[in-house]
Design a protein around this motif. Structure first.
Motif, PDB file in Angstrom:
ATOM      1  N   LEU A   1       0.871  -1.177   0.000  1.00 35.97           N
ATOM      2  CA  LEU A   1       0.000   0.000   0.000  1.00 35.97           C
ATOM      3  C   LEU A   1       0.904   1.221   0.000  1.00 35.97           C
ATOM      4  N   ALA A   2       0.534   2.237  -0.777  1.00 35.58           N
ATOM      5  CA  ALA A   2       1.383   3.429  -0.884  1.00 35.58           C
ATOM      6  C   ALA A   2       0.531   4.679  -1.060  1.00 35.58           C
ATOM      7  N   ASN A   3       1.094   5.807  -0.648  1.00 32.56           N
ATOM      8  CA  ASN A   3       0.482   7.094  -0.975  1.00 32.56           C
ATOM      9  C   ASN A   3       1.566   8.160  -0.995  1.00 32.56           C
ATOM     10  N   HIS A   4       1.223   9.293  -1.576  1.00 28.32           N
ATOM     11  CA  HIS A   4       2.096  10.461  -1.501  1.00 28.32           C
ATOM     12  C   HIS A   4       1.222  11.680  -1.233  1.00 28.32           C
ATOM     13  N   ILE A   5       1.655  12.484  -0.267  1.00 34.12           N
ATOM     14  CA  ILE A   5       0.890  13.664   0.138  1.00 34.12           C
ATOM     15  C   ILE A   5       1.723  14.926  -0.065  1.00 34.12           C
ATOM     16  N   TRP A   6       1.135  15.891  -0.774  1.00 34.16           N
ATOM     17  CA  TRP A   6       1.708  17.236  -0.872  1.00 34.16           C
ATOM     18  C   TRP A   6       0.797  18.202  -0.112  1.00 34.16           C
ATOM     19  N   SER A   7       1.363  19.146   0.609  1.00 28.31           N
ATOM     20  CA  SER A   7       0.542  20.181   1.239  1.00 28.31           C
ATOM     21  C   SER A   7       0.099  21.188   0.179  1.00 28.31           C
ATOM     22  N   VAL A   8      -1.142  21.648   0.305  1.00 27.88           N
ATOM     23  CA  VAL A   8      -1.698  22.571  -0.687  1.00 27.88           C
ATOM     24  C   VAL A   8      -2.225  23.855  -0.053  1.00 27.88           C
ATOM     25  N   ALA A   9      -2.340  23.873   1.272  1.00 26.11           N
ATOM     26  CA  ALA A   9      -2.831  25.067   1.973  1.00 26.11           C
ATOM     27  C   ALA A   9      -2.520  24.903   3.451  1.00 26.11           C
ATOM     28  N   GLY A  10      -2.786  25.967   4.211  1.00 28.72           N
ATOM     29  CA  GLY A  10      -2.554  25.917   5.642  1.00 28.72           C
ATOM     30  C   GLY A  10      -1.659  27.043   6.111  1.00 28.72           C
ATOM     31  N   ASP A  11      -1.204  26.928   7.342  1.00 26.71           N
ATOM     32  CA  ASP A  11      -0.367  27.952   7.971  1.00 26.71           C
ATOM     33  C   ASP A  11       0.945  28.089   7.195  1.00 26.71           C
ATOM     34  N   HIS A  12       1.186  29.284   6.604  1.00 24.59           N
ATOM     35  CA  HIS A  12       2.388  29.476   5.783  1.00 24.59           C
ATOM     36  C   HIS A  12       3.661  29.521   6.627  1.00 24.59           C
ATOM     37  N   ASN A  13       3.515  29.638   7.938  1.00 20.46           N
ATOM     38  CA  ASN A  13       4.687  29.623   8.809  1.00 20.46           C
ATOM     39  C   ASN A  13       5.148  28.208   9.158  1.00 20.46           C
ATOM     40  N   ARG A  14       4.325  27.212   8.825  1.00 20.85           N
ATOM     41  CA  ARG A  14       4.692  25.830   9.096  1.00 20.85           C
ATOM     42  C   ARG A  14       5.308  25.191   7.859  1.00 20.85           C
ATOM     43  N   ALA A  15       6.120  24.160   8.081  1.00 14.77           N
ATOM     44  CA  ALA A  15       6.833  23.500   6.977  1.00 14.77           C
ATOM     45  C   ALA A  15       5.872  22.849   5.998  1.00 14.77           C
ATOM     46  N   ASP A  16       6.176  22.979   4.702  1.00 18.38           N
ATOM     47  CA  ASP A  16       5.391  22.302   3.678  1.00 18.38           C
ATOM     48  C   ASP A  16       5.574  20.788   3.785  1.00 18.38           C
ATOM     49  N   VAL A  17       4.616  20.057   3.238  1.00 14.70           N
ATOM     50  CA  VAL A  17       4.626  18.600   3.304  1.00 14.70           C
ATOM     51  C   VAL A  17       4.828  18.021   1.913  1.00 14.70           C
ATOM     52  N   SER A  18       5.757  17.106   1.787  1.00 14.50           N
ATOM     53  CA  SER A  18       5.907  16.258   0.610  1.00 14.50           C
ATOM     54  C   SER A  18       6.424  14.925   1.120  1.00 14.50           C
ATOM     55  N   SER A  19       5.505  13.965   1.288  1.00 12.22           N
ATOM     56  CA  SER A  19       5.845  12.737   1.999  1.00 12.22           C
ATOM     57  C   SER A  19       5.302  11.522   1.260  1.00 12.22           C
ATOM     58  N   THR A  20       6.164  10.521   1.105  1.00 11.87           N
ATOM     59  CA  THR A  20       5.778   9.249   0.497  1.00 11.87           C
ATOM     60  C   THR A  20       5.665   8.185   1.575  1.00 11.87           C
ATOM     61  N   PHE A  21       4.578   7.424   1.530  1.00 15.37           N
ATOM     62  CA  PHE A  21       4.348   6.339   2.474  1.00 15.37           C
ATOM     63  C   PHE A  21       4.329   5.018   1.716  1.00 15.37           C
ATOM     64  N   LEU A  22       5.109   4.029   2.203  1.00 12.54           N
ATOM     65  CA  LEU A  22       5.181   2.701   1.586  1.00 12.54           C
ATOM     66  C   LEU A  22       4.955   1.649   2.664  1.00 12.54           C
ATOM     67  N   GLN A  23       3.997   0.757   2.406  1.00 11.22           N
ATOM     68  CA  GLN A  23       3.700  -0.294   3.370  1.00 11.22           C
ATOM     69  C   GLN A  23       3.632  -1.653   2.677  1.00 11.22           C
ATOM     70  N   PRO A  24       4.786  -2.309   2.451  1.00 11.42           N
ATOM     71  CA  PRO A  24       4.745  -3.701   2.020  1.00 11.42           C
ATOM     72  C   PRO A  24       4.287  -4.571   3.194  1.00 11.42           C
ATOM     73  N   PHE A  25       3.451  -5.584   2.897  1.00  8.98           N
ATOM     74  CA  PHE A  25       2.913  -6.398   3.992  1.00  8.98           C
ATOM     75  C   PHE A  25       2.832  -7.864   3.589  1.00  8.98           C
ATOM     76  N   LEU A  26       2.948  -8.722   4.607  1.00  9.21           N
ATOM     77  CA  LEU A  26       2.882 -10.167   4.436  1.00  9.21           C
ATOM     78  C   LEU A  26       2.176 -10.740   5.658  1.00  9.21           C
ATOM     79  N   SER A  27       1.196 -11.622   5.436  1.00  9.93           N
ATOM     80  CA  SER A  27       0.505 -12.222   6.574  1.00  9.93           C
ATOM     81  C   SER A  27       0.114 -13.662   6.259  1.00  9.93           C
ATOM     82  N   TYR A  28      -0.044 -14.437   7.323  1.00  9.84           N
ATOM     83  CA  TYR A  28      -0.450 -15.840   7.220  1.00  9.84           C
ATOM     84  C   TYR A  28      -1.596 -16.055   8.195  1.00  9.84           C
ATOM     85  N   THR A  29      -2.733 -16.540   7.693  1.00 12.81           N
ATOM     86  CA  THR A  29      -3.906 -16.791   8.516  1.00 12.81           C
ATOM     87  C   THR A  29      -4.147 -18.294   8.623  1.00 12.81           C
TER      88      THR A  29
END
Length: 267
Positions: A166-194
């Motif tokens: 599972l993956a996503n990427h988030i860019w900030s598009v608005a908000g408090d201009h005094n706070r750091a902008d966001v550009s973050s990639t999330f990666l979640q490889p997963f393995l399970s046994y039931t």
């Protein structure tokens, strides 16, 4: 005629075992559906994480993620699955002598458009938008930024196994201009046994890369969960541990704890 009482006795003896076997198979199927992020199953997980080692004072952070998953049928072929992650956070001295904070963090809202049936090769997938919502109740609990970006999941379930990413990427598009902008990639490889008795053994990473600061955060998670019932209510109980293989200089380190309870609402 003589055999009738004998047959009745055998049937009465076998019936409870047959019912128990069916119940176990049903529980195992529900447990396996929980390993599929885009399963057509309403669930409400409460996931608790406890980590330490933040900042120069080795601060602590405990997070309860409330993560409702709600599928909607669009037509005969497609579902859209709403996945929400709303963190309730307690933290202490995570940025030096910053004191304690308690409240809501920022919320991540994702929507996955997913075919109701796997592909010919048995692949299950979903894709759609993800939104970062500045719901934090304290400036140290969130980034005070609105964000958006794409998200996707790809997985396969074979026998007792489930594996994917599972993956996503988030860019900030608005908000408090005094706070750091966001550009973050999330990666979640997963393995399970039931198992046939509805135990699930899971291994994953929930890695994120901060493109602004060029830093990785890589917790490796191992958990064991068991699907059971409280009365007629299916519930999955989880316990596990996590190890921070990589983190920013002011981030967590060492080992952490994960525990959870998920309420399932099958159709």
């Amino acid at each position: 005629m003589i055999l009738k009482p004998f047959r009745a006795t055998i049937a009465a003896t076998i019936a409870p075992f047959a019912i128990a076997s069916f119940a176990c198979a049903e529980d195992a199927d529900l447990a396996k559906q929980l390993s599929n992020p885009v399963a057509s199953l309403i669930s409400v997980p409460f996931q608790f994480n406890d980590d330490s080692g933040y900042g120069p004072n080795d601060g602590d952070k405990a997070v309860l993620n409330i993560q409702p998953v709600i599928p909607f049928s669009l037509n005969e072929d497609w579902n859209v699955i709403s996945r929400t992650i709303m963190p309730v956070v307690w933290q202490d001295d995570i940025a030096g002598d910053s004191g304690s904070q308690f409240g809501l963090g920022d919320t991540l809202q994702s929507f996955f458009f997913s075919p109701k049936e796997p592909t010919a090769g048995g692949v299950i997938w979903g894709a759609g938008p993800a939104f970062l919502l500045p719901t934090a109740t304290d400036e140290l609990l969130g980034g005070e930024k609105w964000g958006l970006g794409p998200t996707a999941v790809l997985l396969k379930q074979e026998g007792h196994w489930t594996y994917g990413v599972l993956a996503n990427h988030i860019w900030s598009v608005a908000g408090d201009h005094n706070r750091a902008d966001v550009s973050s990639t999330f990666l979640q490889p997963f393995l399970s046994y039931t198992t046939p008795t509805a135990w699930t053994f899971a291994l994953n990473t929930e890695s994120s890369y901060d493109w602004k600061n060029e830093q990785w955060s890589v917790p490796i998670n191992f958990s064991v969960s068991k699907l059971t019932k409280f009365g007629e209510q299916p519930v999955s109980l989880q316990i596990g541990t996590r190890y921070w293989a990589e983190a920013p200089d002011n981030g967590p380190n060492g080992w952490g704890v994960r525990a959870g309870i998920t309420f399932l609402f099958p159709e």
